[in-house]
Design an enzyme around this catalytic site. Structure first.
Site, PDB file in Angstrom:
ATOM      1  N   ILE A  51       0.832  -1.211   0.000  1.00 15.18           N
ATOM      2  CA  ILE A  51       0.000   0.000   0.000  1.00 15.18           C
ATOM      3  C   ILE A  51       0.867   1.262   0.000  1.00 15.18           C
ATOM      4  O   ILE A  51       0.602   2.216  -0.738  1.00 15.18           O
ATOM      5  CB  ILE A  51      -0.941  -0.018   1.232  1.00 15.18           C
ATOM      6  CG1 ILE A  51      -1.935  -1.189   1.119  1.00 15.18           C
ATOM      7  CG2 ILE A  51      -1.674   1.307   1.387  1.00 15.18           C
ATOM      8  CD1 ILE A  51      -2.765  -1.442   2.383  1.00 15.18           C
ATOM      9  N   SER A 176      -7.384   0.222   9.619  1.00 16.36           N
ATOM     10  CA  SER A 176      -7.810  -1.046   9.009  1.00 16.36           C
ATOM     11  C   SER A 176      -9.270  -1.272   9.388  1.00 16.36           C
ATOM     12  O   SER A 176      -9.716  -0.799  10.445  1.00 16.36           O
ATOM     13  CB  SER A 176      -6.959  -2.184   9.570  1.00 16.36           C
ATOM     14  OG  SER A 176      -7.584  -3.427   9.330  1.00 16.36           O
ATOM     15  N   TYR A 189      -3.367  -5.997  17.405  1.00 15.39           N
ATOM     16  CA  TYR A 189      -3.385  -5.264  16.124  1.00 15.39           C
ATOM     17  C   TYR A 189      -4.728  -4.550  15.958  1.00 15.39           C
ATOM     18  O   TYR A 189      -4.776  -3.373  15.600  1.00 15.39           O
ATOM     19  CB  TYR A 189      -3.145  -6.253  14.986  1.00 15.39           C
ATOM     20  CG  TYR A 189      -3.243  -5.656  13.590  1.00 15.39           C
ATOM     21  CD1 TYR A 189      -2.173  -4.982  13.021  1.00 15.39           C
ATOM     22  CD2 TYR A 189      -4.408  -5.803  12.833  1.00 15.39           C
ATOM     23  CE1 TYR A 189      -2.264  -4.455  11.737  1.00 15.39           C
ATOM     24  CE2 TYR A 189      -4.503  -5.284  11.549  1.00 15.39           C
ATOM     25  CZ  TYR A 189      -3.430  -4.609  11.017  1.00 15.39           C
ATOM     26  OH  TYR A 189      -3.522  -4.084   9.743  1.00 15.39           O
ATOM     27  N   LYS A 193      -5.282  -0.458  15.603  1.00 18.02           N
ATOM     28  CA  LYS A 193      -5.919   0.197  14.452  1.00 18.02           C
ATOM     29  C   LYS A 193      -7.134   1.025  14.906  1.00 18.02           C
ATOM     30  O   LYS A 193      -7.470   2.037  14.296  1.00 18.02           O
ATOM     31  CB  LYS A 193      -6.305  -0.851  13.402  1.00 18.02           C
ATOM     32  CG  LYS A 193      -5.077  -1.509  12.739  1.00 18.02           C
ATOM     33  CD  LYS A 193      -4.233  -0.473  11.985  1.00 18.02           C
ATOM     34  CE  LYS A 193      -3.003  -1.047  11.338  1.00 18.02           C
ATOM     35  NZ  LYS A 193      -2.224  -0.076  10.567  1.00 18.02           N
ATOM     36  N   THR A 224      -1.642  -7.730  -0.646  1.00 17.42           N
ATOM     37  CA  THR A 224      -0.224  -7.368  -0.435  1.00 17.42           C
ATOM     38  C   THR A 224       0.475  -8.527   0.267  1.00 17.42           C
ATOM     39  O   THR A 224      -0.170  -9.477   0.708  1.00 17.42           O
ATOM     40  CB  THR A 224      -0.094  -6.130   0.486  1.00 17.42           C
ATOM     41  OG1 THR A 224      -0.572  -6.504   1.783  1.00 17.42           O
ATOM     42  CG2 THR A 224      -0.852  -4.925  -0.025  1.00 17.42           C
TER      43      THR A 224
HETATM   44  N1  LIG Z   1      -2.950  -5.462   3.280  1.00 19.91           N
HETATM   45  C1  LIG Z   1      -4.101  -5.340   3.938  1.00 19.91           C
HETATM   46  O1  LIG Z   1      -5.060  -6.104   3.731  1.00 19.91           O
HETATM   47  C2  LIG Z   1      -4.258  -4.230   4.939  1.00 19.91           C
HETATM   48  C3  LIG Z   1      -5.549  -3.963   5.419  1.00 19.91           C
HETATM   49  C4  LIG Z   1      -5.733  -2.951   6.349  1.00 19.91           C
HETATM   50  C5  LIG Z   1      -4.657  -2.193   6.771  1.00 19.91           C
HETATM   51  N2  LIG Z   1      -3.413  -2.476   6.296  1.00 19.91           N
HETATM   52  C6  LIG Z   1      -2.304  -1.643   6.801  1.00 19.91           C
HETATM   53  O2  LIG Z   1      -1.611  -1.090   5.693  1.00 19.91           O
HETATM   54  C7  LIG Z   1      -0.247  -0.873   6.064  1.00 19.91           C
HETATM   55  C8  LIG Z   1       0.654  -1.446   4.973  1.00 19.91           C
HETATM   56  O3  LIG Z   1       0.373  -2.797   4.811  1.00 19.91           O
HETATM   57  P1  LIG Z   1       0.726  -3.580   3.462  1.00 19.91           P
HETATM   58  O4  LIG Z   1      -0.324  -4.618   3.327  1.00 19.91           O
HETATM   59  O5  LIG Z   1       0.985  -2.636   2.378  1.00 19.91           O
HETATM   60  O6  LIG Z   1       2.088  -4.302   3.921  1.00 19.91           O
HETATM   61  P2  LIG Z   1       3.329  -4.832   3.035  1.00 19.91           P
HETATM   62  O7  LIG Z   1       2.950  -5.078   1.634  1.00 19.91           O
HETATM   63  O8  LIG Z   1       3.904  -5.953   3.846  1.00 19.91           O
HETATM   64  O9  LIG Z   1       4.349  -3.589   3.061  1.00 19.91           O
HETATM   65  C9  LIG Z   1       4.820  -3.107   4.298  1.00 19.91           C
HETATM   66  C10 LIG Z   1       5.816  -1.994   4.046  1.00 19.91           C
HETATM   67  O10 LIG Z   1       6.152  -1.393   5.287  1.00 19.91           O
HETATM   68  C11 LIG Z   1       7.554  -1.526   5.537  1.00 19.91           C
HETATM   69  N3  LIG Z   1       7.684  -1.703   6.984  1.00 19.91           N
HETATM   70  C12 LIG Z   1       7.321  -2.755   7.741  1.00 19.91           C
HETATM   71  N4  LIG Z   1       7.578  -2.512   9.034  1.00 19.91           N
HETATM   72  C13 LIG Z   1       8.113  -1.265   9.099  1.00 19.91           C
HETATM   73  C14 LIG Z   1       8.581  -0.443  10.153  1.00 19.91           C
HETATM   74  N5  LIG Z   1       8.585  -0.858  11.420  1.00 19.91           N
HETATM   75  N6  LIG Z   1       9.051   0.781   9.854  1.00 19.91           N
HETATM   76  C15 LIG Z   1       9.060   1.218   8.584  1.00 19.91           C
HETATM   77  N7  LIG Z   1       8.642   0.491   7.535  1.00 19.91           N
HETATM   78  C16 LIG Z   1       8.171  -0.741   7.799  1.00 19.91           C
HETATM   79  C17 LIG Z   1       8.013  -2.677   4.639  1.00 19.91           C
HETATM   80  O11 LIG Z   1       9.376  -2.582   4.182  1.00 19.91           O
HETATM   81  P3  LIG Z   1      10.627  -3.129   5.051  1.00 19.91           P
HETATM   82  O12 LIG Z   1      10.452  -4.594   5.209  1.00 19.91           O
HETATM   83  O13 LIG Z   1      11.841  -2.737   4.238  1.00 19.91           O
HETATM   84  O14 LIG Z   1      10.561  -2.382   6.350  1.00 19.91           O
HETATM   85  C18 LIG Z   1       7.097  -2.459   3.424  1.00 19.91           C
HETATM   86  O15 LIG Z   1       7.601  -1.425   2.604  1.00 19.91           O
HETATM   87  C19 LIG Z   1      -0.082  -1.470   7.458  1.00 19.91           C
HETATM   88  O16 LIG Z   1      -0.193  -0.433   8.407  1.00 19.91           O
HETATM   89  C20 LIG Z   1      -1.278  -2.411   7.585  1.00 19.91           C
HETATM   90  O17 LIG Z   1      -1.671  -2.562   8.934  1.00 19.91           O
HETATM   91  C21 LIG Z   1      -3.190  -3.475   5.385  1.00 19.91           C
END
Ligand SMILES: NC(=O)c1ccc[n+]([C@@H]2O[C@H](COP(=O)([O-])OP(=O)(O)OC[C@H]3O[C@@H](n4cnc5c(N)ncnc54)[C@H](OP(=O)(O)O)[C@@H]3O)[C@@H](O)[C@H]2O)c1
Length: 285
Positions: A51, A176, A189, A193, A224
């Site tokens: 995202i 979320s 978690y 959120k 993702t």
């Molecule tokens: N995917 C879903 O269904 C969903 C739904 C609701 C909310 N969200 C929220 O959306 C956000 C992003 O999720 P995503 O699904 O896009 O995850 P993702 O594809 O796993 O990407 C996570 C990104 O954050 C970085 N990251 C992880 N921990 C970090 C930290 N402590 N400090 C800085 N960077 C960090 C990772 O890179 P590095 O490994 O290099 O750090 C990566 O660039 C999260 O807050 C998640 O809770 C996701």
């Protein structure tokens, strides 16, 4: 008027007035000056994948210079190189949002490359444990609340003077739908959120006098790596996902990016304190 509401009303009165949608000055990335985020600078945490990466790309496509960041140098290098190849204005640095020294470096990088910051988008979020709330150790509580809730506030506190200098700004937090309907076994978690919804409201009121808007996007199930790693919580996998959260399709990271670009744009200049679901459908609190 009731005295306790006086500060709130005074804050609202000072919300930014609408500004012209198109700037005619040159852009920081040498792109099209008529783009709606031309001359703006965005800091996006957790922006090398999923995202966050999609949001970074979209803000840069709309004309902003974007400072990319995440924990791993190779991920930052890859994301920056990919977006530069697309002709977009980006720079990057390592920032684990839970580490104070990394947050300082992120602020310093943004100032060094761009001289100021207009937008902060806090995407980085973690869930190191799948399990019940009361089975979580103090370490797990500290980790999840530290990264997901405290870090956005602490980073913003460091960036705030530089955002204020720009006259107005926009902050977007990433919650979320688990904030609305708890996903079983994602206990802490879910709590983190939900806390972001409160943080959004509180910061929106506190920062209105400074002409800084604070909003929150509330993604549903987005395709993702993060959601893949929580496959057992996936909708339609007949298990633990609450039936209320069945979206009509699985979302893509780009579904979130457009909303963030809008919330940063002049078109959203009278929108603050809102939490907006990007989930196909969702119940609200
Ligand atoms: N995917 C879903 O269904 C969903 C739904 C609701 C909310 N969200 C929220 O959306 C956000 C992003 O999720 P995503 O699904 O896009 O995850 P993702 O594809 O796993 O990407 C996570 C990104 O954050 C970085 N990251 C992880 N921990 C970090 C930290 N402590 N400090 C800085 N960077 C960090 C990772 O890179 P590095 O490994 O290099 O750090 C990566 O660039 C999260 O807050 C998640 O809770 C996701």
């Amino acid at each position: 008027r009731i005295p306790m509401f006086r500060p709130l009303i005074q804050s609202w009165k000072r919300l930014p007035t609408p500004v012209a949608a198109h700037s005619m000055r040159s852009t920081s990335n040498g792109g099209n000056c008529s783009l709606k985020l031309a001359n703006k600078v965005a800091v996006v945490t957790g922006s090398t994948n999923g995202i966050g990466f999609s949001i970074a790309r979209r803000l840069a496509q709309d004309g902003a210079h974007v400072v990319i960041s995440s924990r791993k140098q190779q991920n930052v290098d890859r994301a920056v190189a990919t977006l530069k190849k697309e002709g977009l204005g980006v720079s990057g640095t390592v920032c684990h949002v839970g580490k104070a020294e990394d947050r300082e470096r992120l602020v310093a990088t943004a100032l060094e490359h761009c001289g100021g910051v207009d937008f902060l988008v806090c995407v980085a979020g973690v869930n190191p444990l799948v399990g019940g709330t009361l089975k979580s150790s103090e370490q797990i509580w500290d980790k999840i609340l530290g990264v997901n809730v405290k870090a956005p506030a602490l980073l913003l506190s460091r960036l705030l003077p530089h955002m204020e200098n720009r006259g107005q700004g926009s902050v977007v937090l990433v919650s979320s739908v688990a904030a609305y309907v708890p996903v079983p076994r994602l206990g802490v978690y879910n709590v983190s959120k939900t806390a972001l919804l409160g943080l959004t409201k509180t910061l929106a009121v506190e920062l209105a006098p400074k002409s800084i808007r604070v909003n929150c996007i509330v993604p549903g199930y987005i395709n993702t790596d993060f959601s893949q790693s929580h496959k057992h919580t996936k909708p339609n996998s007949h298990s633990m996902y609450p039936p209320l959260l069945f979206p009509y399709r699985v979302g893509q990271p780009e579904d979130c990016a457009g909303l963030v670009a809008f919330l940063c744009s002049p078109e959203a200049s009278y929108i603050t304190g809102e939490s907006i679901a990007v989930a196909g459908w969702s119940p609200h609190l």
